[in-house]
Design an enzyme around this catalytic site. Structure first.
Site, PDB file in Angstrom:
ATOM      1  N   TYR A 203      -2.772  -8.423 -10.914  1.00 17.71           N
ATOM      2  CA  TYR A 203      -2.394  -9.627  -9.504  1.00 17.71           C
ATOM      3  C   TYR A 203      -2.738 -10.832 -10.163  1.00 17.71           C
ATOM      4  O   TYR A 203      -3.886 -10.464 -11.134  1.00 17.71           O
ATOM      5  CB  TYR A 203      -3.120  -9.128  -8.561  1.00 17.71           C
ATOM      6  CG  TYR A 203      -3.120  -8.058  -7.862  1.00 17.71           C
ATOM      7  CD1 TYR A 203      -2.058  -7.935  -7.095  1.00 17.71           C
ATOM      8  CD2 TYR A 203      -4.630  -7.194  -7.551  1.00 17.71           C
ATOM      9  CE1 TYR A 203      -1.893  -6.442  -6.011  1.00 17.71           C
ATOM     10  CE2 TYR A 203      -3.760  -5.653  -7.251  1.00 17.71           C
ATOM     11  CZ  TYR A 203      -3.137  -5.856  -6.381  1.00 17.71           C
ATOM     12  OH  TYR A 203      -2.081  -4.420  -6.020  1.00 17.71           O
TER      13      TYR A 203
ATOM     14  N   HIS B 107       8.714   1.546  -4.725  1.00 16.50           N
ATOM     15  CA  HIS B 107       7.698   1.279  -4.510  1.00 16.50           C
ATOM     16  C   HIS B 107       7.299   0.334  -3.638  1.00 16.50           C
ATOM     17  O   HIS B 107       8.001   0.064  -2.339  1.00 16.50           O
ATOM     18  CB  HIS B 107       7.965  -0.417  -5.412  1.00 16.50           C
ATOM     19  CG  HIS B 107       7.119  -0.982  -5.730  1.00 16.50           C
ATOM     20  ND1 HIS B 107       5.872  -1.756  -4.858  1.00 16.50           N
ATOM     21  CD2 HIS B 107       6.583  -0.939  -7.291  1.00 16.50           C
ATOM     22  CE1 HIS B 107       5.046  -2.100  -5.819  1.00 16.50           C
ATOM     23  NE2 HIS B 107       5.219  -1.774  -6.725  1.00 16.50           N
TER      24      HIS B 107
ATOM     25  N   ASP C   9       1.857  -4.943 -13.493  1.00 18.38           N
ATOM     26  CA  ASP C   9       1.091  -6.212 -14.698  1.00 18.38           C
ATOM     27  C   ASP C   9      -0.167  -6.519 -12.790  1.00 18.38           C
ATOM     28  O   ASP C   9      -0.182  -6.359 -12.158  1.00 18.38           O
ATOM     29  CB  ASP C   9       1.843  -7.226 -14.908  1.00 18.38           C
ATOM     30  CG  ASP C   9       1.964  -8.473 -14.366  1.00 18.38           C
ATOM     31  OD1 ASP C   9       2.692  -7.615 -12.778  1.00 18.38           O
ATOM     32  OD2 ASP C   9       2.383  -9.381 -14.731  1.00 18.38           O
TER      33      ASP C   9
ATOM     34  N   PHE D  10      -2.774  -1.758  -8.632  1.00 14.19           N
ATOM     35  CA  PHE D  10      -3.467  -2.055  -7.007  1.00 14.19           C
ATOM     36  C   PHE D  10      -4.436  -2.391  -6.577  1.00 14.19           C
ATOM     37  O   PHE D  10      -4.632  -2.624  -5.438  1.00 14.19           O
ATOM     38  CB  PHE D  10      -2.478  -0.521  -6.314  1.00 14.19           C
ATOM     39  CG  PHE D  10      -1.434  -0.544  -6.955  1.00 14.19           C
ATOM     40  CD1 PHE D  10      -0.437  -1.043  -6.370  1.00 14.19           C
ATOM     41  CD2 PHE D  10      -0.946   0.589  -7.891  1.00 14.19           C
ATOM     42  CE1 PHE D  10       1.492  -0.807  -6.786  1.00 14.19           C
ATOM     43  CE2 PHE D  10       0.871   0.835  -8.196  1.00 14.19           C
ATOM     44  CZ  PHE D  10       1.699  -0.063  -7.350  1.00 14.19           C
TER      45      PHE D  10
END
Length: 228
Positions: free
Chosen positions: A69, A189, A67, A80
């Protein structure tokens, strides 16, 4: 039917989704949240920015986030990525470390990944909005149903796409993708909590380009526009 402002090729591909009850409920939820004065990221005109910068018929690579920031000024519709002038979040710092280790590009001076998107890198969050300072606050409101369908559509209509699934949340989307047609790159991740457990050393950027070239598709210039 909800009137969605989104790039035309995506609008055509996803027209059925915009008419479904879950999507109508999602739009109603977002309008209600805003009517209560809640701050939602990214700004409304940037919710579908990943789609607007990377039309459906141009997708070569999909990078999947969870989701947006949730801090002020960070989210701008690309997973990202952060706008120029915004400090790099830790996960993005680690993505750039792997980019340097993989292809030799030094860490860029900013975290705006628009230059990737414009080349066919679809930077998709599974959840496209979030309430300020409340991570995953818009989970299970309908976005996942929508973006799962987006992933399925890409798998169906596009040839030879590279899907980068980083972390368990993204890897759970693997069943939506045809593995005989596309390249699925799974890794840990890039978060500081997990990057050492299989993200570093995964070399996703060179592997993606090798696959694209193998199928006669122009590779991504992963350094282009990052240094402007």
């Amino acid at each position: 039917m909800a009137e969605v402002r989104i790039e035309p090729s995506w609008k055509a591909l996803l027209a059925e989704e915009f008419q479904k009850p879950y999507f109508e409920a999602l739009i109603a939820f977002l309008k209600d949240e805003k009517s209560k004065g809640k701050i939602i990221y990214p700004p409304g005109h940037q919710i579908f920015r990943a789609f607007d910068l990377c039309p459906a018929d141009k997708v070569k690579v999909v990078i999947l986030g969870q989701d947006p920031y949730h801090g002020p000024g960070q989210a701008h519709g690309l997973c990202f990525s952060v706008p120029k002038g915004v400090p790099l979040p830790p996960s993005l710092q680690n993505i750039f470390k792997e980019l340097e280790a993989d292809l030799g590009f030094p860490p860029p001076p900013h975290g705006d990944l628009s230059g990737w998107a414009e080349q066919g890198v679809f930077l998709l969050n599974a959840i496209l909005t979030v309430e300020a300072r409340k991570p995953t606050s818009h989970q299970n409101k309908g976005w996942e149903t929508f973006t799962d369908r987006v992933i399925q559509k890409i798998s169906e209509v596009r040839p030879h796409v590279v899907f980068m699934l980083w972390g368990q949340y993204a890897r759970n989307k693997k069943s939506l993708i045809d593995p005989f047609k596309h390249l699925i790159l799974e890794a840990a991740h890039p978060s500081p909590y997990s990057a050492e457990r299989g993200f570093f050393g995964s070399r996703p950027f060179s592997k993606a380009n090798a696959f694209l070239v193998q199928h006669g598709i122009p590779p991504i210039d992963w350094g282009r526009l990052l240094y402007e």
